[in-house]
Design an enzyme around this catalytic site. Sequence first.
Site, PDB file in Angstrom:
ATOM      1  CE  LYS A   6     -74.275  -2.653 -56.691  1.00  0.00           C
ATOM      2  NZ  LYS A   6     -75.426  -2.689 -56.049  1.00  0.00           N
ATOM      3  NE  ARG A  56     -70.003  -6.806 -52.385  1.00  0.00           N
ATOM      4  CZ  ARG A  56     -69.923  -6.898 -54.165  1.00  0.00           C
ATOM      5  NH1 ARG A  56     -70.740  -6.095 -54.593  1.00  0.00           N
ATOM      6  NH2 ARG A  56     -69.865  -7.840 -54.059  1.00  0.00           N
TER       7      ARG A  56
END
Length: 261
Positions: free
Chosen positions: A203, A237
């Site tokens: 991210k 995740r």
Amino acid sequence: MGILNITPDSFYDGAHFLTHDAALARAMQMVDEGVDLIDIGGESTRPGAPAVPLNEELERVLPIIKALRDVGVPLSIDTHKPEVMRAALAEGADLINDIWGLRQPGALELVKQSGCGLCVMHMSGTPQMMQRAPSYQDVVAEVAAFLHARIAELEAAGIERSRISVDPGFGFGKTLEHNYTLLAHLAQLAPADVPLLIGLSRKSMLGAVIDRPASERAAASIAGAICAAERGARIIRVHDVAPTVDALKIWSAVRTADSAR
């Protein structure tokens, strides 16, 4: 939790696994790499991502769920649409991973009787607007309050606590400072008996620190996974299954040796 995005526009792996064969091959690769759970998504939720029509999302995810239901690991469906939840569960999905935290009309009622696992996430705003100007007085307290309230609401609806996990929603209506403050204080966000699911993989919060594009954030993602595990995350995740599994095995071995001394 290995990420399997069947989308053309996800921020890192968009269009990589759009074909049926490519998606299945990636899923089998993740199983070989030691994944514990596969999270299948047919709609990008990156900041500013356009909504995907219901039928298109169903066409993307249902054949993959059906093909993988006997793969040997549980399957998660990453969706906020009750209609997709219903169809995915019918095809063999084991967990609903919902960025809206089961707040869409009909979602809670749908999953109540299913027996599947549930992950409710915190998001401020919508994927289209969430990063415009996120603001909190106390991001840890406010995200924790939301997650505790959702747990209470699910339990009040008759959903067993053992089915519930929660996700603070890194990047979903948070600034860089908000994200790292939440990561530093993960243990304060949820009750100890409710698993925390953490999604940091590749991210922009990582890219902002290391000044590298998403394609060069594997090492930073693994570092984030270790930081999250150290602070109580139970489900990580990730895009990069094999190196993350290896890193967590070393972290676990050190913890075991430490506790045995």
